[in-house]
Design a protein around this motif. Structure first.
Motif, short mmCIF file in Angstrom:
data_model
loop_
_atom_site.label_atom_id
_atom_site.label_comp_id
_atom_site.label_asym_id
_atom_site.label_seq_id
_atom_site.Cartn_x
_atom_site.Cartn_y
_atom_site.Cartn_z
N GLY A 139 -36.84 22.21 1.24
CA GLY A 139 -35.62 22.46 0.47
C GLY A 139 -34.77 22.86 2.07
N MET A 140 -35.60 23.92 2.65
CA MET A 140 -34.27 24.12 4.12
C MET A 140 -34.18 23.06 4.47
SD MET A 140 -33.71 27.59 3.35
CE MET A 140 -32.66 27.32 5.09
N SER A 141 -35.04 22.21 5.69
CA SER A 141 -34.15 21.05 6.18
C SER A 141 -33.52 20.22 5.51
CB SER A 141 -35.65 19.97 6.20
OG SER A 141 -35.81 19.54 5.56
N ILE A 189 -27.02 34.74 -1.80
CA ILE A 189 -27.79 33.27 -1.28
C ILE A 189 -28.46 32.85 -0.75
CG2 ILE A 189 -27.09 32.98 1.37
CD1 ILE A 189 -25.13 30.65 0.03
N TYR A 190 -29.58 32.12 -0.83
CA TYR A 190 -31.36 32.22 -0.51
C TYR A 190 -31.59 32.36 0.57
CZ TYR A 190 -35.86 30.03 0.07
OH TYR A 190 -37.42 29.86 0.34
N GLY A 191 -32.13 33.38 0.27
CA GLY A 191 -32.83 33.95 1.91
C GLY A 191 -32.38 33.61 3.14
N VAL A 219 -22.24 26.95 -1.88
CA VAL A 219 -22.24 28.15 -3.24
C VAL A 219 -23.50 27.54 -3.71
CG1 VAL A 219 -20.13 28.15 -3.85
CG2 VAL A 219 -20.93 27.21 -4.72
N GLU A 220 -24.17 28.82 -4.72
CA GLU A 220 -25.45 28.81 -4.71
C GLU A 220 -24.76 29.33 -6.67
OE1 GLU A 220 -28.89 30.20 -2.47
OE2 GLU A 220 -29.60 30.70 -4.43
N THR A 221 -25.32 28.82 -7.63
CA THR A 221 -24.98 29.05 -8.91
C THR A 221 -25.76 28.64 -9.73
OG1 THR A 221 -23.29 29.44 -10.82
CG2 THR A 221 -23.27 27.62 -9.82
N ASN A 277 -28.29 23.63 -6.17
CA ASN A 277 -28.36 23.27 -7.97
C ASN A 277 -30.45 23.54 -7.83
OD1 ASN A 277 -27.36 23.18 -10.22
ND2 ASN A 277 -28.69 21.12 -10.16
N THR A 278 -30.96 24.12 -6.94
CA THR A 278 -32.28 25.10 -7.02
C THR A 278 -32.85 25.23 -8.68
OG1 THR A 278 -32.75 24.40 -4.73
CG2 THR A 278 -34.42 25.79 -6.66
N TYR A 279 -31.77 26.00 -8.63
CA TYR A 279 -31.67 27.58 -10.35
C TYR A 279 -32.20 27.01 -11.74
CZ TYR A 279 -32.64 32.67 -10.25
OH TYR A 279 -33.12 33.78 -10.22
N VAL A 307 -46.46 21.64 -3.82
CA VAL A 307 -45.49 20.56 -2.36
C VAL A 307 -44.58 21.58 -2.26
CG1 VAL A 307 -44.55 19.58 -4.68
CG2 VAL A 307 -45.32 18.42 -2.32
N ILE A 308 -43.90 21.41 -0.65
CA ILE A 308 -43.07 21.81 -0.61
C ILE A 308 -42.08 20.39 0.17
CG2 ILE A 308 -42.02 23.16 1.79
CD1 ILE A 308 -43.05 25.21 -0.19
N ALA A 309 -40.54 20.53 -0.91
CA ALA A 309 -40.13 19.44 -0.63
C ALA A 309 -38.82 19.66 -0.60
CB ALA A 309 -40.67 18.38 -1.25
N GLY A 310 -37.23 18.85 -0.64
CA GLY A 310 -35.99 19.09 -0.90
C GLY A 310 -35.32 17.96 -0.66
N SER A 348 -40.90 32.35 -5.24
CA SER A 348 -40.82 30.55 -5.79
C SER A 348 -40.90 30.84 -7.08
CB SER A 348 -42.06 30.05 -5.02
OG SER A 348 -41.91 28.89 -5.42
N LEU A 349 -40.83 29.75 -7.94
CA LEU A 349 -40.08 29.71 -9.07
C LEU A 349 -40.10 27.82 -10.11
CD1 LEU A 349 -36.35 28.43 -9.49
CD2 LEU A 349 -36.06 30.54 -7.70
N GLY A 350 -39.82 28.01 -10.98
CA GLY A 350 -39.79 27.02 -11.38
C GLY A 350 -41.01 26.23 -11.90
C1 PLP Z 1 -36.68 28.28 -2.33
C2 PLP Z 1 -35.31 28.08 -2.12
C3 PLP Z 1 -34.49 27.08 -1.18
C4 PLP Z 1 -35.73 26.70 -0.07
O1 PLP Z 1 -35.85 26.04 0.19
P1 PLP Z 1 -37.89 25.79 0.36
O2 PLP Z 1 -38.14 24.09 -0.29
O3 PLP Z 1 -38.52 26.92 0.63
O4 PLP Z 1 -37.44 25.02 1.81
C5 PLP Z 1 -33.90 27.21 -1.32
N1 PLP Z 1 -32.41 27.60 -2.31
C6 PLP Z 1 -33.41 28.50 -3.20
C7 PLP Z 1 -32.28 28.50 -4.21
C8 PLP Z 1 -34.14 28.38 -3.70
O5 PLP Z 1 -34.86 28.91 -4.97
#
Ligand code: PLP
Length: 418
Positions: free
Chosen positions: A97-99, A121-123, A170-172, A206-208, A238-241, A360-362
């Motif tokens: 997600g970070m990438s 916002i996400y750390g 934004v993150e909402t 829109n991760t949340y 898995v880690i992905a974005g 982590s979540l979801g």
């Molecule tokens: C986990 C998360 C990220 C980062 O994603 P990674 O897959 O860990 O790099 C970014 N935004 C939100 C809201 C997240 O929960």
């Protein structure tokens, strides 16, 4: 039935994949390959002309397979499937997600520009914005959930760089308090601060709520991003974005991804395709479980207050209104304040048996954590208080277990507090 009329969940097993190209295999194989063989030198030349933008694609021409940093069948099919949920023109998947987030920020911002972003916002995003972007001479300024459009415009004006606003990020709902940000109002701010051809972009993490429960592109966002590690992957393995948007913007995102080389690998692509087949059933069950859990928590004497989109207080008209307009479900993330501060929060977390203590979540399994000392430990303590991320707050990501068992686990841990 017309394919376009089908629901995305019906297409997650087949869309974009032709079994006849893979020995009839019903599942898309893992194309564990770095490079692809051209039939002829002429074909290789034609593929490169398109890849390097030396000529426009013919009407039905697709980018030929060249090299896995540019394209790979597992990624392309996955991207086509992800587009269905958000009704996006194009998608790019990343190794995290970070990438996805950092690539978008680097592509659309340049020295002297102003970035406006929401808090909390996400750390990782917070660090990237404040510590990395500023090193490149990009100005950054934050606003908080709950601030009005006029107040946010004031922040832009007071920054001294309002004439160079380039992106609103934004993150909402906000993590972990579920406060909402009004996307329509952000769209208006983006338009009002655009200068002719220099458009202010609206980008939404829109991760949340995930690709099922909120569609920012339908509310005026230009780009939507996901940590696919969360609901999309959904199995904590898995880690992905991912990033989605118009073909025009995604062309730029994909170009920078090619040069950063941070695309997802074929194995990650394959795992996410596997996960997408059950995205709808998983998320439906998670939301159902969250509703039952919220109902239980509301009645337990050890719980002081709960933050859940399904129980926005009646008198909170602002959040009620945004929720109805923007969200399709209360989701499966909830937080609550425990009487007795950190001591009781820790005692509660240490008592949980079925619900695991992890960030982590979801995912399929339910997770609990303590934002103030864990996911949000890096947030300035004063801002943390203002945002309601206090020592008594616990966050819960609800999984697919039977809700009776989850409630029974929560009950024994809460009962131990009195
Ligand atoms: C986990 C998360 C990220 C980062 O994603 P990674 O897959 O860990 O790099 C970014 N935004 C939100 C809201 C997240 O929960």
């Amino acid at each position: 039935m017309n394919k376009h009329e089908m629901h995305p969940e019906s297409l997650m097993m087949s869309h974009g994949y032709k079994p006849e190209l893979s020995e009839g295999s019903i599942k898309c194989p893992i194309f564990q390959t770095s490079t692809f063989v051209f039939k002829t030198a002429e074909e290789g030349k034609a593929f490169f002309e398109v890849a390097y933008g030396l000529r426009e694609k013919d009407e039905h021409e697709e980018l030929g397979l060249i090299y896995s940093r540019l394209n790979n069948p597992d990624l392309e099919i996955l991207e086509n499937r992800l587009c269905l949920w958000d009704k996006a023109e194009d998608c790019a998947v990343f190794e995290s997600g970070m990438s996805a987030i950092s690539t978008v920020l680097m592509e659309f911002l340049k020295p002297g520009d102003l970035l406006l972003y929401s808090n909390p916002i996400y750390g990782g995003t917070d660090h990237f914005i404040k510590q990395v972007l500023t090193k490149f001479g990009i100005h950054v300024v934050g606003f908080k959930t709950g601030q009005s459009e006029a107040e946010i415009q004031q922040i832009i004006d007071n920054s001294g760089h309002g004439d160079r606003l380039a992106m609103i990020y934004v993150e909402t709902p906000a993590n972990p308090t579920n406060d909402l940000i009004d996307l329509d109002s952000c769209r208006k701010l983006a338009e009002r601060n655009s200068r002719g051809e220099e458009k202010v972009l609206l980008a939404v993490d829109n991760t949340y709520l995930g690709p099922l429960w909120q569609h920012p592109l339908q509310h005026g966002a230009d780009l939507v991003m996901y940590s696919a590690t969360k609901y999309i992957g959904g199995h904590s393995d898995v880690i992905a974005g991912a990033c989605l948007g118009s073909a025009e913007l995604m062309k730029r995102v994909k170009a920078l991804r090619t040069f950063f080389g941070n695309m997802a690998g074929p194995w990650t692509g394959w795992l996410l395709m596997r996960s997408l087949e059950t995205l709808k059933v998983r998320m439906d069950q998670q939301a159902r479980n969250a509703r039952e859990i919220a109902r239980f928590l509301e009645t337990h004497p050890a719980v002081e207050r709960i933050y859940y989109l399904g129980s926005i207080p009646e008198d909170d008209e602002r959040n009620q209104e945004i929720f109805k307009r923007q969200c399709l479900s209360p989701g499966a993330m909830l937080s609550f304040d425990l009487k007795g501060g950190e001591k009781n929060a820790f005692k509660f977390l240490n008592k949980l048996r079925l619900i695991r203590l992890a960030v982590s979540l979801g995912s399929t399994e339910s997770l609990a954590q303590h934002p103030a000392s864990m996911t949000h430990a890096g947030v300035d303590p004063e801002l943390r208080q203002e945002l309601g991320i206090t020592d008594k707050l616990v966050r819960l990501s609800v999984g697919v277990e039977h809700y009776d068992d989850l409630i029974s686990d929560l009950k024994q841990a809460l009962d131990s507090l009195s």
